[in-house]
Every structure is written in structure tokens, then in C-alpha cells.
Design a protein around this motif. Structure first.
Motif, PDB file in Angstrom:
ATOM      1  N   THR A   1     -28.434  10.331   5.918  1.00  0.00           N
ATOM      2  CA  THR A   1     -27.477  10.624   4.845  1.00  0.00           C
ATOM      3  C   THR A   1     -26.068  10.759   5.404  1.00  0.00           C
ATOM      4  N   PHE A   2     -25.911  11.435   6.536  1.00  0.00           N
ATOM      5  CA  PHE A   2     -24.593  11.614   7.141  1.00  0.00           C
ATOM      6  C   PHE A   2     -24.010  10.265   7.573  1.00  0.00           C
ATOM      7  N   ARG A   3     -24.861   9.416   8.134  1.00  0.00           N
ATOM      8  CA  ARG A   3     -24.386   8.077   8.514  1.00  0.00           C
ATOM      9  C   ARG A   3     -23.888   7.334   7.287  1.00  0.00           C
ATOM     10  N   ALA A   4     -24.632   7.419   6.173  1.00  0.00           N
ATOM     11  CA  ALA A   4     -24.224   6.749   4.940  1.00  0.00           C
ATOM     12  C   ALA A   4     -22.895   7.312   4.426  1.00  0.00           C
ATOM     13  N   MET A   5     -22.704   8.636   4.552  1.00  0.00           N
ATOM     14  CA  MET A   5     -21.434   9.237   4.133  1.00  0.00           C
ATOM     15  C   MET A   5     -20.274   8.636   4.922  1.00  0.00           C
ATOM     16  N   VAL A   6     -20.442   8.507   6.227  1.00  0.00           N
ATOM     17  CA  VAL A   6     -19.394   7.954   7.075  1.00  0.00           C
ATOM     18  C   VAL A   6     -19.120   6.501   6.693  1.00  0.00           C
ATOM     19  N   ASP A   7     -20.186   5.702   6.512  1.00  0.00           N
ATOM     20  CA  ASP A   7     -20.013   4.308   6.122  1.00  0.00           C
ATOM     21  C   ASP A   7     -19.274   4.202   4.792  1.00  0.00           C
ATOM     22  N   SER A   8     -19.655   5.045   3.832  1.00  0.00           N
ATOM     23  CA  SER A   8     -19.021   5.018   2.516  1.00  0.00           C
ATOM     24  C   SER A   8     -17.557   5.447   2.609  1.00  0.00           C
ATOM     25  N   ALA A   9     -17.293   6.501   3.348  1.00  0.00           N
ATOM     26  CA  ALA A   9     -15.930   7.017   3.472  1.00  0.00           C
ATOM     27  C   ALA A   9     -14.999   6.029   4.152  1.00  0.00           C
ATOM     28  N   LEU A  10     -15.505   5.323   5.159  1.00  0.00           N
ATOM     29  CA  LEU A  10     -14.679   4.411   5.954  1.00  0.00           C
ATOM     30  C   LEU A  10     -14.757   2.968   5.494  1.00  0.00           C
ATOM     31  N   GLY A  11     -15.595   2.683   4.493  1.00  0.00           N
ATOM     32  CA  GLY A  11     -15.730   1.303   4.031  1.00  0.00           C
ATOM     33  C   GLY A  11     -16.481   0.419   5.002  1.00  0.00           C
ATOM     34  N   LEU A  12     -17.407   1.010   5.763  1.00  0.00           N
ATOM     35  CA  LEU A  12     -18.201   0.248   6.718  1.00  0.00           C
ATOM     36  C   LEU A  12     -19.483  -0.246   6.060  1.00  0.00           C
ATOM     37  N   LYS A  13     -19.754  -1.539   6.146  1.00  0.00           N
ATOM     38  CA  LYS A  13     -21.020  -2.043   5.626  1.00  0.00           C
ATOM     39  C   LYS A  13     -22.144  -1.598   6.555  1.00  0.00           C
ATOM     40  N   PRO A  14     -23.296  -1.224   6.007  1.00  0.00           N
ATOM     41  CA  PRO A  14     -24.357  -0.652   6.837  1.00  0.00           C
ATOM     42  C   PRO A  14     -24.932  -1.606   7.877  1.00  0.00           C
ATOM     43  N   ASP A  15     -24.754  -2.911   7.671  1.00  0.00           N
ATOM     44  CA  ASP A  15     -25.258  -3.868   8.661  1.00  0.00           C
ATOM     45  C   ASP A  15     -24.179  -4.244   9.683  1.00  0.00           C
ATOM     46  N   ASP A  16     -23.041  -3.562   9.653  1.00  0.00           N
ATOM     47  CA  ASP A  16     -21.982  -3.798  10.634  1.00  0.00           C
ATOM     48  C   ASP A  16     -22.301  -2.994  11.883  1.00  0.00           C
ATOM     49  N   LEU A  17     -22.793  -3.677  12.902  1.00  0.00           N
ATOM     50  CA  LEU A  17     -23.147  -3.023  14.159  1.00  0.00           C
ATOM     51  C   LEU A  17     -22.182  -3.398  15.281  1.00  0.00           C
ATOM     52  N   SER A  18     -20.969  -3.795  14.892  1.00  0.00           N
ATOM     53  CA  SER A  18     -19.950  -4.119  15.884  1.00  0.00           C
ATOM     54  C   SER A  18     -19.586  -2.874  16.677  1.00  0.00           C
ATOM     55  N   GLU A  19     -18.975  -3.087  17.819  1.00  0.00           N
ATOM     56  CA  GLU A  19     -18.576  -1.962  18.670  1.00  0.00           C
ATOM     57  C   GLU A  19     -17.596  -1.053  17.942  1.00  0.00           C
ATOM     58  N   ALA A  20     -16.658  -1.651  17.201  1.00  0.00           N
ATOM     59  CA  ALA A  20     -15.668  -0.847  16.481  1.00  0.00           C
ATOM     60  C   ALA A  20     -16.342   0.036  15.434  1.00  0.00           C
ATOM     61  N   ALA A  21     -17.333  -0.517  14.722  1.00  0.00           N
ATOM     62  CA  ALA A  21     -18.038   0.258  13.700  1.00  0.00           C
ATOM     63  C   ALA A  21     -18.872   1.363  14.333  1.00  0.00           C
ATOM     64  N   ARG A  22     -19.527   1.054  15.439  1.00  0.00           N
ATOM     65  CA  ARG A  22     -20.382   2.052  16.099  1.00  0.00           C
ATOM     66  C   ARG A  22     -19.559   3.226  16.612  1.00  0.00           C
ATOM     67  N   ILE A  23     -18.357   2.942  17.106  1.00  0.00           N
ATOM     68  CA  ILE A  23     -17.485   4.018  17.583  1.00  0.00           C
ATOM     69  C   ILE A  23     -17.153   4.974  16.439  1.00  0.00           C
ATOM     70  N   LYS A  24     -16.907   4.421  15.254  1.00  0.00           N
ATOM     71  CA  LYS A  24     -16.548   5.258  14.114  1.00  0.00           C
ATOM     72  C   LYS A  24     -17.705   6.127  13.642  1.00  0.00           C
TER      73      LYS A  24
END
Length: 238
Positions: free
Chosen positions: A100-123
Motif C-alpha cells: 500500500t505504501f509503495r502504491a501511495m508513492v507511485d500515485s503521489a509521484l505519478g510513477l507507473k507501477p511497471d516502471d522499474l527504471s533506476e530513477a523510479a526505484r530511487i524514488k
């Protein structure tokens, strides 16, 4: 002397009236410290201990940001340690809360859940649960029916709405979205959510970028900027 009441905000809903089941809304989460220490220095006194088990929880207050239910509040606990264990000896509650916390971060930052780039993982790496305090994201709200006649039904987070879902942009803009009650058929999304979140939180530090700027190369062990109140990430206070 006179009082101009024309610019007064609409009156609040009657005490105890619930937000309708399946309502979509942008919400902000605040953590209510419970006096029990967490796993990191910044989480000292942050958690709440269960009265019935060894579980430790985040006691969270959610406030609707926009729309017809603006300023309405509801509350929910998230287990972050202890409680029932799975076959690997890990806390079942923490595994659910972590997703749930991961989903909150993705939603807040506009990160798609399948984005596993280094930049997304850092966030998605946080220095402590305290850094989730003040996060704003899109959510679907449910009515949880109490099985105890001594307690009222209550609102809870049914699920966090992610950027790959059709309603996400409208919710984040504060627009009205048709509700989807929890008893409705399963919701469809455009991308497969990864099965696991492998990023591990460092002892200190946290996100160093805002939702609208490129991710900085945050290094584990880097302290949050001193100018940020409480060590919270800058994007939570923008």
C-alpha cells in the motif's frame, strides 16, 4: 461592525456521516504518533502498539483534498511489524502495508507501477516511515461494515489509484469521478503490477526529487535536507 458570510466555506457534513462506498478522491495522509519506536531514528515514537498482540502500527488520518467531500476525514491503522506471520516468518500485515505504501508513492509521484527504471526505484526508497507523513495521492474510499455492534461502520482506503488507471488524472485534478462500490466487478488496469518491491529503505535519508523534476541520484545513508521540516521529502511540502 458587520460579518460578511458570503465567502464562508460550505458547512461540514453531519458528524458520523460516511463518505459513500466506492468514492474516488485525492487524499492527504497524516501520521498520528503513538509513542512506540520504529526501526529508524526518524521513526522514534511514531508507531502505535496493539493492545492485543505484538503488532506495531501506523495510526493514519486521511483528509479529502478536493471535491464534494473536501475536508472530510477518516482514520486507518497499518501494521508495520509483528502480528500474524507467513510461512517465511514475515509479518503478513507489514507485507500488505508495504504494498500500500509503495502504491501511495507511485500515485503521489505519478510513477507507473511497471516502471522499474533506476530513477523510479530511487524514488521508492524511503529513510523511514515518517517520510510518508503528508503524502497526497489518489484513492478509492470504501465503507467498512463493523462486525461489532458496539462500533460504527467506518471509511477506509479500498485501494490506491495508480497513474496507469483511467481515473487517475481526473482524481488528481480534483474532478468528479463516478464511484465504484467495493462490491462492483473487479476494476481493470492498463499495466501489470510487479509482484514484488525489492528496494530496501536505508537507515536515513529519503527521496530527493519532486514530482515535477528529474530524480537525483540519492545514496543510502544521505540525510534529508535540513531545510525540510521533520526531515520529510521536499515533494511532500511543495
Amino acid at each position: 461592525m458587520s460579518y460578511d458570510l458570503n465567502d464562508a466555506a460550505p458547512q461540514m457534513a453531519p458528524m458520523g456521516e460516511l463518505i459513500p462506498d466506492g468514492t474516488f478522491a485525492k487524499v492527504t495522509m497524516k501520521i498520528r504518533p503513538g509513542g512506540t519506536n520504529g526501526a529508524t531514528a526518524m521513526d522514534t515514537g511514531l508507531l502505535k502498539s496493539s493492545a492485543n498482540s505484538d503488532a506495531k502500527m501506523l495510526d493514519c488520518e486521511f483528509t479529502v483534498v478536493d471535491g464534494p467531500f473536501s475536508r472530510r476525514k477518516f482514520w486507518q491503522n497499518f501494521t508495520v511489524a509483528g502480528g500474524k506471520l507467513d510461512e517465511k516468518g514475515q509479518s503478513k500485515g507489514w507485507n500488505i502495508s508495504k504494498s500500500t505504501f509503495r502504491a501511495m508513492v507511485d500515485s503521489a509521484l505519478g510513477l507507473k507501477p511497471d516502471d522499474l527504471s533506476e530513477a523510479a526505484r530511487i524514488k521508492r526508497v524511503i529513510g523511514g516511515l515518517k517520510q510518508l507523513d503528508g503524502i497526497t495521492f489518489a484513492a478509492r474510499i470504501m465503507v467498512e461494515v463493523s462486525d461489532n455492534p458496539n462500533y460504527r461502520d467506518s471509511n477506509k482506503i479500498a485501494n490506491v489509484v495508480l497513474p496507469n488507471e483511467p481515473s487517475y488524472d481526473a482524481i488528481m485534478r480534483g474532478e468528479a469521478v463516478a464511484p465504484e462500490p467495493v462490491n462492483a466487478p473487479p476494476r481493470k488496469v492498463n499495466a501489470q503490477v510487479p509482484a514484488a518491491w525489492n528496494a530496501q529503505a536505508p537507515a536515513q535519508g529519503g527521496w530527493s526529487s519532486t514530482p515535477h523534476s528529474p530524480a537525483a541520484q540519492a545514496q543510502p545513508g544521505t540525510a534529508a535536507p535540513a531545510s525540510i521540516p521533520g526531515g520529510a521529502p521536499a515533494w511532500l511540502n511543495s
